[in-house]
Motif scaffolding. Structure first.
Motif, PDB file in Angstrom:
ATOM      1  N   PHE A  39       0.871  -1.168   0.000  1.00  0.00           N
ATOM      2  CA  PHE A  39       0.000   0.000   0.000  1.00  0.00           C
ATOM      3  C   PHE A  39       0.911   1.221   0.000  1.00  0.00           C
ATOM      4  N   ALA A  84       2.600  -4.686   2.907  1.00  0.00           N
ATOM      5  CA  ALA A  84       1.721  -5.199   3.965  1.00  0.00           C
ATOM      6  C   ALA A  84       1.834  -6.719   4.041  1.00  0.00           C
ATOM      7  N   THR A 119       0.961  -9.725  15.430  1.00  0.00           N
ATOM      8  CA  THR A 119       0.574  -8.469  16.072  1.00  0.00           C
ATOM      9  C   THR A 119      -0.227  -7.619  15.092  1.00  0.00           C
ATOM     10  N   SER A 120      -0.850  -6.586  15.620  1.00  0.00           N
ATOM     11  CA  SER A 120      -1.656  -5.685  14.804  1.00  0.00           C
ATOM     12  C   SER A 120      -0.798  -5.079  13.692  1.00  0.00           C
ATOM     13  N   GLY A 121      -1.317  -5.076  12.470  1.00  0.00           N
ATOM     14  CA  GLY A 121      -0.591  -4.499  11.351  1.00  0.00           C
ATOM     15  C   GLY A 121       0.355  -5.466  10.666  1.00  0.00           C
ATOM     16  N   SER A 122       0.339  -6.746  11.057  1.00  0.00           N
ATOM     17  CA  SER A 122       1.284  -7.709  10.475  1.00  0.00           C
ATOM     18  C   SER A 122       0.831  -8.234   9.105  1.00  0.00           C
ATOM     19  N   GLY A 123      -0.373  -7.861   8.682  1.00  0.00           N
ATOM     20  CA  GLY A 123      -0.811  -8.246   7.335  1.00  0.00           C
ATOM     21  C   GLY A 123      -1.863  -9.340   7.281  1.00  0.00           C
ATOM     22  N   LYS A 124      -2.412  -9.704   8.432  1.00  0.00           N
ATOM     23  CA  LYS A 124      -3.367 -10.815   8.487  1.00  0.00           C
ATOM     24  C   LYS A 124      -4.629 -10.546   7.672  1.00  0.00           C
ATOM     25  N   SER A 125      -5.256  -9.383   7.934  1.00  0.00           N
ATOM     26  CA  SER A 125      -6.503  -9.072   7.220  1.00  0.00           C
ATOM     27  C   SER A 125      -6.251  -8.911   5.727  1.00  0.00           C
ATOM     28  N   THR A 126      -5.116  -8.326   5.401  1.00  0.00           N
ATOM     29  CA  THR A 126      -4.775  -8.142   3.990  1.00  0.00           C
ATOM     30  C   THR A 126      -4.696  -9.500   3.291  1.00  0.00           C
ATOM     31  N   ARG A 164      -8.124 -10.788   2.590  1.00  0.00           N
ATOM     32  CA  ARG A 164      -8.794 -10.035   1.513  1.00  0.00           C
ATOM     33  C   ARG A 164      -8.210 -10.355   0.154  1.00  0.00           C
TER      34      ARG A 164
HETATM   35  N1  LIG Z   1      -6.449  -0.286   2.383  1.00  0.00           N
HETATM   36  C1  LIG Z   1      -5.266   0.024   2.916  1.00  0.00           C
HETATM   37  N2  LIG Z   1      -4.605   1.149   2.545  1.00  0.00           N
HETATM   38  C2  LIG Z   1      -3.399   1.448   3.060  1.00  0.00           C
HETATM   39  N3  LIG Z   1      -2.753   0.694   3.956  1.00  0.00           N
HETATM   40  C3  LIG Z   1      -3.356  -0.428   4.366  1.00  0.00           C
HETATM   41  C4  LIG Z   1      -4.639  -0.822   3.872  1.00  0.00           C
HETATM   42  N4  LIG Z   1      -4.986  -1.994   4.461  1.00  0.00           N
HETATM   43  C5  LIG Z   1      -3.970  -2.305   5.273  1.00  0.00           C
HETATM   44  N5  LIG Z   1      -2.986  -1.383   5.239  1.00  0.00           N
HETATM   45  C6  LIG Z   1      -1.715  -1.425   5.978  1.00  0.00           C
HETATM   46  O1  LIG Z   1      -1.136  -2.704   5.768  1.00  0.00           O
HETATM   47  C7  LIG Z   1      -0.572  -3.214   6.958  1.00  0.00           C
HETATM   48  C8  LIG Z   1      -1.213  -4.541   7.321  1.00  0.00           C
HETATM   49  O2  LIG Z   1      -2.567  -4.306   7.674  1.00  0.00           O
HETATM   50  P1  LIG Z   1      -3.571  -5.463   8.053  1.00  0.00           P
HETATM   51  O3  LIG Z   1      -3.511  -6.523   7.036  1.00  0.00           O
HETATM   52  O4  LIG Z   1      -4.891  -4.834   8.301  1.00  0.00           O
HETATM   53  O5  LIG Z   1      -2.937  -5.988   9.419  1.00  0.00           O
HETATM   54  P2  LIG Z   1      -3.572  -6.913  10.560  1.00  0.00           P
HETATM   55  O6  LIG Z   1      -4.871  -7.437  10.069  1.00  0.00           O
HETATM   56  O7  LIG Z   1      -2.542  -7.975  10.790  1.00  0.00           O
HETATM   57  O8  LIG Z   1      -3.717  -6.038  11.756  1.00  0.00           O
HETATM   58  C9  LIG Z   1      -0.761  -2.136   8.012  1.00  0.00           C
HETATM   59  O9  LIG Z   1       0.398  -1.379   8.061  1.00  0.00           O
HETATM   60  C10 LIG Z   1      -1.907  -1.325   7.460  1.00  0.00           C
HETATM   61  O10 LIG Z   1      -1.838   0.014   7.911  1.00  0.00           O
END
Ligand SMILES: Nc1ncnc2c1ncn2[C@@H]1O[C@H](COP(=O)(O)OP(=O)(O)O)[C@@H](O)[C@H]1O
Ligand SMILES: [Mg+2]
Length: 309
Positions: free
Chosen positions: A11, A16, A35-42, A45
């Protein structure tokens, strides 16, 4: 069932997800932790194409996801997120029926499926089918979310911190339901959580992410006994890692043959070592009788068995 191969996603120049290769076997439950921000949700998706990977490939049941239309993909992959996003003006029943209706199932088949699922998630349809989301507790709404995600008989269930917003006792109940559902339906599940206990309790495989990179995969027992890096050890408790290890190991992993009879209530082989230790503390003893070793004899678990490597 789903395989990520060298997957990258950035991003605005920041990675990510960084070269992740991960295979989730059919019928397994893989917990994606970090940990938070490690890329799990990404990563989740990317699986259902809410996002597209920059590099690498994702294969779902053998086919590259970029060759599967998103609508079909999302029908074949259930998706549960923390804020369930139920339709507020629809009854529970109608919410659960969303995908089957889109698929054009007959009303009779839909009715049967909805009733079966509500039972499965612990919401007897007689009492709950006609209620509206705002008449349910947070935990009940989350159960409806799980039922809705399962309604179209998905091959894969993606769950992003599904129980993160409910209180701990409710969360445990939801975890139990999820384990029962998985046992019954054999659905492959990729579950994101940052809750160490939840990950150890539910998963057959742990996948540990840190700053977009996959640090380790393995069974909870493997990861907790041999954390690959300091970051993995830190995630699983740092100085308290040893205590979490007791949650990942079972009495059967450590029990020995009993030399003398013990008339007290035996502990089960599949109880966790944590449960065994709790009983020792509660009963003020340092050994417990164990129900049936593999060869059918009684066993024993000694306090020393808990700490040996
Ligand atoms: N749509 C987006 N636009 C910009 N940055 C993003 C977006 N989605 C996630 N990020 C960034 O990507 C990294 C991983 O995010 P995320 O996958 O949500 O982490 P987790 O789910 O592990 O907490 C974070 O630094 C987050 O700020
Ligand atoms: Mg997240």
């Amino acid at each position: 069932m789903i395989r990520f191969e060298g997957v990258c996603k950035s991003f605005g120049g920041a990675r990510a997800v960084n070269e992740v290769t991960l295979d989730v076997a059919r019928g397994s439950l893989c917990a994606l932790v970090g940990t938070s921000g490690s890329g799990k949700s990404t990563l989740l998706r990317l699986a259902n194409r809410l996002l597209e990977a920059d590099e690498g490939s994702i294969r779902f049941d053998g086919a590259d996801v970029t060759n599967i239309p998103p609508v079909e993909l999302r029908r074949r992959m259930g998706y549960v997120i923390q804020s369930v996003g139920l339709f507020p003006h629809w009854t529970v029943e109608r919410n659960v029926a969303t995908v089957p209706r889109l698929l054009g199932w007959s009303p009779a088949r839909i009715g049967e499926r909805v009733a079966e699922l509500l039972d499965l998630v612990g919401l007897p349809p007689g009492r709950h089918a006609r209620r509206y989301p705002d008449e349910l507790s947070g935990g009940q709404q989350q159960r409806v979310g799980v039922a809705r995600a399962l309604a179209g008989e998905p091959e894969l269930l993606l769950m992003d911190e599904p129980f993160g917003a409910v209180d701990p006792p409710t969360r445990r109940g939801l975890q139990d339901s999820l384990m029962a559902i998985q046992k019954r339906t054999g659905t492959t599940i990729l579950l994101v959580t940052h809750d160490v206990e939840e990950a150890i309790r539910l998963s057959g495989t742990l996948a540990v992410l840190d700053q977009g990179r996959l640090l380790q995969t393995g069974t909870p027992a493997q990861v907790l006994t041999q954390p690959a890096t300091d970051a993995v050890a830190r995630f699983f408790g740092g100085p308290l890692l040893g205590l979490n290890r007791l949650k990942a190991l079972r009495v059967g992993d450590r029990a020995q043959a009993a030399a003398s009879p013990d008339e007290r209530e035996p502990i089960d082989m599949d109880a966790t070592l944590e449960a065994a230790l709790a009983r020792m503390v509660a009963e003020g003893c340092s050994r417990l009788p164990v129900r049936r070793l593999a060869d059918g004899t009684r066993g024993v678990l000694d306090l020393a068995d808990l700490v040996r490597p």
